[in-house]
Design a protein around this motif. Sequence first.
Motif, PDB file in Angstrom:
ATOM      1  N   SER A  39       1.107  -0.669   0.257  1.00  0.00           N
ATOM      2  CA  SER A  39       0.312  -0.178   0.613  1.00  0.00           C
ATOM      3  C   SER A  39       0.481   1.525   0.179  1.00  0.00           C
ATOM      4  O   SER A  39       0.717   2.184  -1.075  1.00  0.00           O
ATOM      5  CB  SER A  39      -0.683  -0.053   1.335  1.00  0.00           C
ATOM      6  N   THR A  40       1.952   1.078   1.080  1.00  0.00           N
ATOM      7  CA  THR A  40       2.885   2.403   0.754  1.00  0.00           C
ATOM      8  C   THR A  40       3.784   2.490  -0.320  1.00  0.00           C
ATOM      9  O   THR A  40       4.608   3.208  -0.311  1.00  0.00           O
ATOM     10  CB  THR A  40       3.721   2.774   2.401  1.00  0.00           C
ATOM     11  N   ARG A  41       4.028   1.748  -1.446  1.00  0.00           N
ATOM     12  CA  ARG A  41       4.548   2.016  -2.804  1.00  0.00           C
ATOM     13  C   ARG A  41       3.202   2.291  -3.396  1.00  0.00           C
ATOM     14  O   ARG A  41       4.058   3.057  -5.207  1.00  0.00           O
ATOM     15  CB  ARG A  41       4.994   0.521  -2.745  1.00  0.00           C
ATOM     16  N   PHE A  42       2.180   2.500  -3.341  1.00  0.00           N
ATOM     17  CA  PHE A  42       1.647   3.223  -4.390  1.00  0.00           C
ATOM     18  C   PHE A  42       1.345   4.203  -4.309  1.00  0.00           C
ATOM     19  O   PHE A  42       0.364   5.414  -4.525  1.00  0.00           O
ATOM     20  CB  PHE A  42       0.393   1.925  -5.046  1.00  0.00           C
ATOM     21  N   LEU A  98       0.526  -8.619 -14.200  1.00  0.00           N
ATOM     22  CA  LEU A  98       2.283  -8.513 -14.565  1.00  0.00           C
ATOM     23  C   LEU A  98       2.678  -7.028 -14.634  1.00  0.00           C
ATOM     24  O   LEU A  98       3.278  -6.141 -13.801  1.00  0.00           O
ATOM     25  CB  LEU A  98       2.370  -9.274 -16.335  1.00  0.00           C
ATOM     26  N   VAL A  99       1.882  -5.654 -14.839  1.00  0.00           N
ATOM     27  CA  VAL A  99       1.869  -4.414 -15.035  1.00  0.00           C
ATOM     28  C   VAL A  99       1.914  -3.718 -13.653  1.00  0.00           C
ATOM     29  O   VAL A  99       2.524  -3.182 -12.916  1.00  0.00           O
ATOM     30  CB  VAL A  99       0.256  -3.442 -15.628  1.00  0.00           C
ATOM     31  N   ILE A 100       1.081  -4.511 -12.432  1.00  0.00           N
ATOM     32  CA  ILE A 100       0.852  -4.446 -11.213  1.00  0.00           C
ATOM     33  C   ILE A 100       2.417  -4.687 -10.970  1.00  0.00           C
ATOM     34  O   ILE A 100       3.409  -4.022  -9.473  1.00  0.00           O
ATOM     35  CB  ILE A 100       0.384  -4.647 -10.201  1.00  0.00           C
ATOM     36  N   GLY A 101       3.295  -5.759 -11.123  1.00  0.00           N
ATOM     37  CA  GLY A 101       3.996  -7.142 -10.352  1.00  0.00           C
ATOM     38  C   GLY A 101       5.492  -5.963 -10.955  1.00  0.00           C
ATOM     39  O   GLY A 101       6.322  -5.431 -10.601  1.00  0.00           O
ATOM     40  N   GLY A 110       5.162   9.389  -8.206  1.00  0.00           N
ATOM     41  CA  GLY A 110       4.252   9.923  -7.407  1.00  0.00           C
ATOM     42  C   GLY A 110       3.111   9.331  -7.082  1.00  0.00           C
ATOM     43  O   GLY A 110       2.774   8.080  -7.214  1.00  0.00           O
ATOM     44  N   ALA A 111       1.722  10.225  -7.510  1.00  0.00           N
ATOM     45  CA  ALA A 111       0.517   9.888  -8.442  1.00  0.00           C
ATOM     46  C   ALA A 111       0.696   9.185  -9.287  1.00  0.00           C
ATOM     47  O   ALA A 111      -0.581   8.501  -9.789  1.00  0.00           O
ATOM     48  CB  ALA A 111       0.146  11.084  -8.212  1.00  0.00           C
ATOM     49  N   GLY A 112       1.364   9.176 -10.524  1.00  0.00           N
ATOM     50  CA  GLY A 112       1.658   8.484 -12.090  1.00  0.00           C
ATOM     51  C   GLY A 112       1.534   6.864 -11.083  1.00  0.00           C
ATOM     52  O   GLY A 112       0.978   6.083 -12.027  1.00  0.00           O
ATOM     53  N   ALA A 113       2.085   6.090 -10.090  1.00  0.00           N
ATOM     54  CA  ALA A 113       2.322   4.631  -9.912  1.00  0.00           C
ATOM     55  C   ALA A 113       0.434   4.653  -9.274  1.00  0.00           C
ATOM     56  O   ALA A 113       0.272   3.488  -9.403  1.00  0.00           O
ATOM     57  CB  ALA A 113       3.253   4.916  -8.461  1.00  0.00           C
ATOM     58  N   SER A 114      -0.587   5.880  -8.624  1.00  0.00           N
ATOM     59  CA  SER A 114      -0.892   5.006  -7.995  1.00  0.00           C
ATOM     60  C   SER A 114      -1.715   4.942  -9.138  1.00  0.00           C
ATOM     61  O   SER A 114      -2.675   4.603  -9.470  1.00  0.00           O
ATOM     62  CB  SER A 114      -2.007   6.261  -7.523  1.00  0.00           C
ATOM     63  N   ALA A 115      -2.550   5.823 -10.133  1.00  0.00           N
ATOM     64  CA  ALA A 115      -2.958   6.125 -11.393  1.00  0.00           C
ATOM     65  C   ALA A 115      -2.422   4.387 -12.483  1.00  0.00           C
ATOM     66  O   ALA A 115      -3.648   3.880 -12.974  1.00  0.00           O
ATOM     67  CB  ALA A 115      -2.411   7.077 -12.664  1.00  0.00           C
ATOM     68  N   ILE A 116      -1.442   4.357 -12.266  1.00  0.00           N
ATOM     69  CA  ILE A 116      -0.927   3.036 -12.851  1.00  0.00           C
ATOM     70  C   ILE A 116      -1.706   1.565 -12.493  1.00  0.00           C
ATOM     71  O   ILE A 116      -2.522   1.048 -13.120  1.00  0.00           O
ATOM     72  CB  ILE A 116       0.321   2.087 -13.407  1.00  0.00           C
ATOM     73  N   LEU A 117      -1.814   2.009 -11.315  1.00  0.00           N
ATOM     74  CA  LEU A 117      -2.371   0.864 -10.147  1.00  0.00           C
ATOM     75  C   LEU A 117      -3.846   0.339 -10.353  1.00  0.00           C
ATOM     76  O   LEU A 117      -4.268  -0.086 -10.683  1.00  0.00           O
ATOM     77  CB  LEU A 117      -2.450   0.964  -8.991  1.00  0.00           C
ATOM     78  N   ARG A 121      -6.008  -2.312 -12.131  1.00  0.00           N
ATOM     79  CA  ARG A 121      -7.299  -3.213 -11.334  1.00  0.00           C
ATOM     80  C   ARG A 121      -8.441  -2.489 -12.031  1.00  0.00           C
ATOM     81  O   ARG A 121      -9.541  -3.831 -12.602  1.00  0.00           O
ATOM     82  CB  ARG A 121      -7.830  -2.287 -10.222  1.00  0.00           C
ATOM     83  N   ILE A 122      -8.897  -1.265 -12.930  1.00  0.00           N
ATOM     84  CA  ILE A 122      -9.752  -1.667 -14.408  1.00  0.00           C
ATOM     85  C   ILE A 122      -9.477  -2.355 -15.312  1.00  0.00           C
ATOM     86  O   ILE A 122     -10.766  -3.083 -15.634  1.00  0.00           O
ATOM     87  CB  ILE A 122      -9.764  -0.367 -14.464  1.00  0.00           C
TER      88      ILE A 122
END
Length: 437
Positions: A39-42, A98-101, A110-117, A121-122
């Motif tokens: 969680s703290t990685r994203f 694979l993308v998450i991994g 930064g927030a880009g990592a959150s957006a990719i996550l 998931r979508i």
Amino acid sequence: MNDRLSARPTRRALVGTALGHALEWYDWGIYAIFVPFFSTRFFDPHDKVSAVLSSLAVFAVGFAARPIGGLVVGRFADRVGRKPMMLATVAGMAAGSLVIGLCPTYATLGAGASAILVLARIVQGLATGGELPSAQTYLAEYAPRRRRGLWSSVIYIASVGGNTVGVLLGLLLSVLLSESAMASFGWRIPFIVGGVLGAGTLWIRRSLAESATFTAEREERPRLWQEVLRHRRQAVQVVGMSVGLTVVYYAWVIAAPAYAISTMHVNADAALLAGVLSSLVLIGVLPAWGALSDRVGRRPVLLVSTLGTAVSLFPLQAMIDGSAWRLGVAMAVAMVFIGAGVSILPAAYAEMFPTHIRTVGLAVPYSIAVAAFGGTAPYLQTWMGATAGRAAFTGYVVLLLVVSAMTVLTLPETRGMSLTATGNHGDDTEGIEREAA
């Protein structure tokens, strides 16, 4: 239609269907299990509680995409075939994992990592929205109609198996790696493994034969929305049946170990082991309940599941006091009742709709129910536990189980019915019961 040609499942069909469904629940399960580690990685690492809640909110976002995936994939599954869509859903699930991994962290993007996550998931939500109804429909159409309840249990044996593999992997990594290593790179391993498993499943599914029931009725394709409106009663029943069993499944089968670790401070290794042992209990009871439903009917078994679980939840919750062994015993008892319902849901769903709308007719209402109730279950479990106490969430689950039980009472008995056009016209209750007799 000759049952031996159209209904007897082949080994490849069973394996291909099971592996894809196992991958779905492996992907969703490892996300819930590894939230405390990634969680703290994203998200902002300076607020750990907020990071966990944000990660669980993303879990719910993935579920929100499921109805769209169910509509699109379900519609194509009913028009071009079950097999092509089962290939597409596995590809989507594997790609998202694979993308998450491989995704850079919050410290890098930064927030880009959150957006990719969120985007990953979508994609997985769209894929899984179509995977379950496509796989359930495919297997139900292959199964001998007098043993459809037993064969339908393969779906959730696979799902529990996939989730259990994720839990075992989490347990193994937590033993082999330090806490800092888990937070640094260990959490990536299960997601990368999910991508590799998806590639293997895709290779197996590419050689599956199309459902003979679908092939025989390929020319019967009425207008979609006309048929959806015609079967609106069944759609509402799918939602009603799903809400209670979906939430209790996610809370007790999928998210319980992670909740025990992050909120009740149960030792991580012991909590994950408790989850594995209780999952083995669930796998053991699933075929027994499925076979029983082929003898006594779907409704009695579904009522045992919904009402039995509702009655037992508060006593089981009282058993859990931060002790891992109490957690394991409570989960194991819950699995006996939960297993009764989920083992035969694939058969019950398939028996509610005719062939030309069987996938999308299930996919849309089921995905809506899962998105609205299942996807929010881990978040509500954490939030309610922190603000109102664990009993509040348990009461919420019991209420939904009562709704599911009341819905089951409105269903006709469909045990042993034919899934061909002459055996199922949705609203033809008399015909259904005659086939089941």
